[in-house]
Motif scaffolding. Structure first.
Motif, PDB file in Angstrom:
ATOM      1  N   TYR A 195     -20.928   8.777   1.445  1.00 26.74           N
ATOM      2  CA  TYR A 195     -19.517   9.062   1.202  1.00 26.74           C
ATOM      3  C   TYR A 195     -18.686   8.822   2.465  1.00 26.74           C
ATOM      4  N   TYR A 199     -15.604   6.263   2.325  1.00 28.33           N
ATOM      5  CA  TYR A 199     -14.239   6.816   2.361  1.00 28.33           C
ATOM      6  C   TYR A 199     -13.861   7.200   3.792  1.00 28.33           C
ATOM      7  N   LYS A 240     -12.057  10.499  -5.015  1.00 27.47           N
ATOM      8  CA  LYS A 240     -12.515   9.695  -6.159  1.00 27.47           C
ATOM      9  C   LYS A 240     -11.561   9.807  -7.341  1.00 27.47           C
ATOM     10  N   THR A 241     -11.083  11.013  -7.624  1.00 25.79           N
ATOM     11  CA  THR A 241     -10.230  11.201  -8.800  1.00 25.79           C
ATOM     12  C   THR A 241      -8.803  10.715  -8.564  1.00 25.79           C
ATOM     13  N   HIS A 243      -8.217   7.871  -6.676  1.00 27.06           N
ATOM     14  CA  HIS A 243      -8.361   6.511  -6.155  1.00 27.06           C
ATOM     15  C   HIS A 243      -7.208   5.619  -6.637  1.00 27.06           C
ATOM     16  N   ASP A 277     -19.934  13.447  -8.269  1.00 27.56           N
ATOM     17  CA  ASP A 277     -20.671  12.276  -8.738  1.00 27.56           C
ATOM     18  C   ASP A 277     -21.413  12.605 -10.031  1.00 27.56           C
ATOM     19  N   PRO A 279     -17.299  11.895 -10.622  1.00 27.47           N
ATOM     20  CA  PRO A 279     -16.197  12.767 -10.224  1.00 27.47           C
ATOM     21  C   PRO A 279     -15.456  13.368 -11.402  1.00 27.47           C
TER      22      PRO A 279
END
Length: 405
Positions: A195, A199, A240-241, A243, A277, A279
């Motif tokens: 991660y 990121y 992630k949510t 992005h 994961d 997400p």
């Protein structure tokens, strides 16, 4: 800041600019010396972005501090080499890239669980009584070896009921070391490494969020609050949510505000679980519909188990357990990494208040373009103790080298 036993403390004022580039900066604004001059000419969003980057650089272990940590690990390896089958391995934040200058040093004591290593269809539990006792015996041997030295005498203690571990405070520096037993590097450590590489915003956002919580004594299990891995996964789930929602340059400020808004005002973390994961968020409502397939996906089975545990606690009248933070472990879907945090409501209030203050501070930027910091109004942190810890690390290194300061 840094008041819990899981944090190590810190250091105040340096005698050399080379050791501390933030020399001369007020104790509550030391990151400003890491701010590039070009940031001053930008708008409020650019300035907040630059401050978050500067805070991350300030709190990152310096090369000198990293060298000192590796020297201490080498010392420890020599002290316990006769009582352990393998040399201790570095795990945790110093391996994942999320370490702060005061982060504890986590070390793995590898123990070969031969029955689990065999290629069987059903592997025995890693927490069965006999393997737990074997881990305890190994930790006790390490405890005895360290207690017999001046470096750790009286500063070593066995902890943990579910998964025992050993804490040892390095007397010259005050650095806290944690020893845990396992067959190899934890899979979660590998997840967090991945991660961090995927990121780039993870580290500065994690650093700012942790600093904020530490400033309010809301970080670490000794404060019944969130631990490092769970906080990192909150950031990962947010990234992630969301992005694609924060395009362009200088977006860290907007991302931090988005993180504070999401976890401070939009999601009720007392009843909603967080997954990195895959997400997303889960609750009794989202899991109410029974699986349509014969075999439910593993992550959903895990989420159902975690939510059921909260529901069972509520039925039994155990309100703290029913409202504890729920962060699904991506390496073991049945494991809740937020288990230590029962002060969820307080944590969310801190996030919401910080968001409010930062929005106000951003709004003031136009009328006060030379304002020294936007970030300080949101953090309300003081770094004097951290500076003392860092100074102690420097002095210890000089004494170890036979130098004088």
């Amino acid at each position: 800041m840094l008041q819990d036993r899981k944090a190590n403390g810190a250091l105040a004022g340096a005698s050399r600019r080379a050791d501390f580039p933030h020399y001369g900066t007020p104790p509550n604004l030391p990151w400003l010396s890491y701010l590039p001059r070009s940031a001053v000419a930008g708008d409020a969003s650019m300035y907040l972005d630059a401050e978050l980057q500067a805070l991350s650089r300030y709190l990152a272990p310096s090369q000198h501090e990293q060298d000192q940590i590796h020297r201490i690990i080498g010392q420890v390896g020599a002290l316990i080499e006769r009582v352990v089958p393998y040399s201790p391995q570095l795990i945790g934040p110093h391996r994942t890239g999320l370490a702060l200058a005061h982060s504890n040093v986590s070390l793995l004591l590898r123990y070969d669980d031969v029955p689990r290593s065999l290629d069987n269809s059903r592997r025995p539990s890693a927490t069965r009584p006999q393997i737990k006792e074997a881990h305890m015996n190994l930790l006790r041997r390490v405890e005895s070896a360290l207690q017999a030295t001046e470096l750790f005498n009286g500063l070593v203690k066995l902890q943990g009921k579910r998964r025992p571990f050993l804490e040892a405070r390095h007397q010259p520096t005050g650095l806290l070391l944690n020893f845990r037993c396992d067959e190899g590097v934890p899979v979660l450590t590998e997840y967090l490494q991945g991660y961090s590489e995927e990121y780039p915003a993870l580290r500065p956002l994690y650093t700012a969020a942790r600093t904020l919580l530490e400033a309010h004594s809301l970080f670490g299990d000794s404060h019944a609050s969130i631990e490092p891995d769970a906080l990192a996964l909150l950031v990962v789930a947010f990234l992630k949510t969301t992005h694609g929602r924060f395009p362009g340059y200088s977006r860290l400020g907007d991302q931090f505000l988005g993180f504070l808004q999401l976890y401070g005002m939009e999601v009720n973390l007392s009843s909603v679980g967080v997954a990195a994961d895959p997400p997303g968020f889960f609750s009794i409502k989202t899991l109410r519909t029974p699986p349509t397939k014969e075999v439910e996906p593993a992550h959903l089975r895990g989420q159902r188990s975690l939510i059921n545990a909260k529901h069972t606690a509520a039925v039994k009248g155990n309100r703290p357990a029913s409202r504890r933070l729920c962060v699904q472990d991506p390496s073991h879907y049945m494991n809740n990494l937020g288990r230590s945090c029962t002060r969820v409501v307080e944590m969310q209030r801190v996030f919401a208040k910080a968001h409010e203050r930062l929005v106000e501070s951003l709004g003031d930027w136009d009328s006060q373009p030379k304002k020294e910091s936007i970030l300080k109004d949101g953090l309300h942190a003081n770094f004097a103790e951290l500076e003392r810890f860092r100074r102690r690390m420097i002095l210890s290194a000089h004494h170890a080298e036979g130098s004088y300061v």
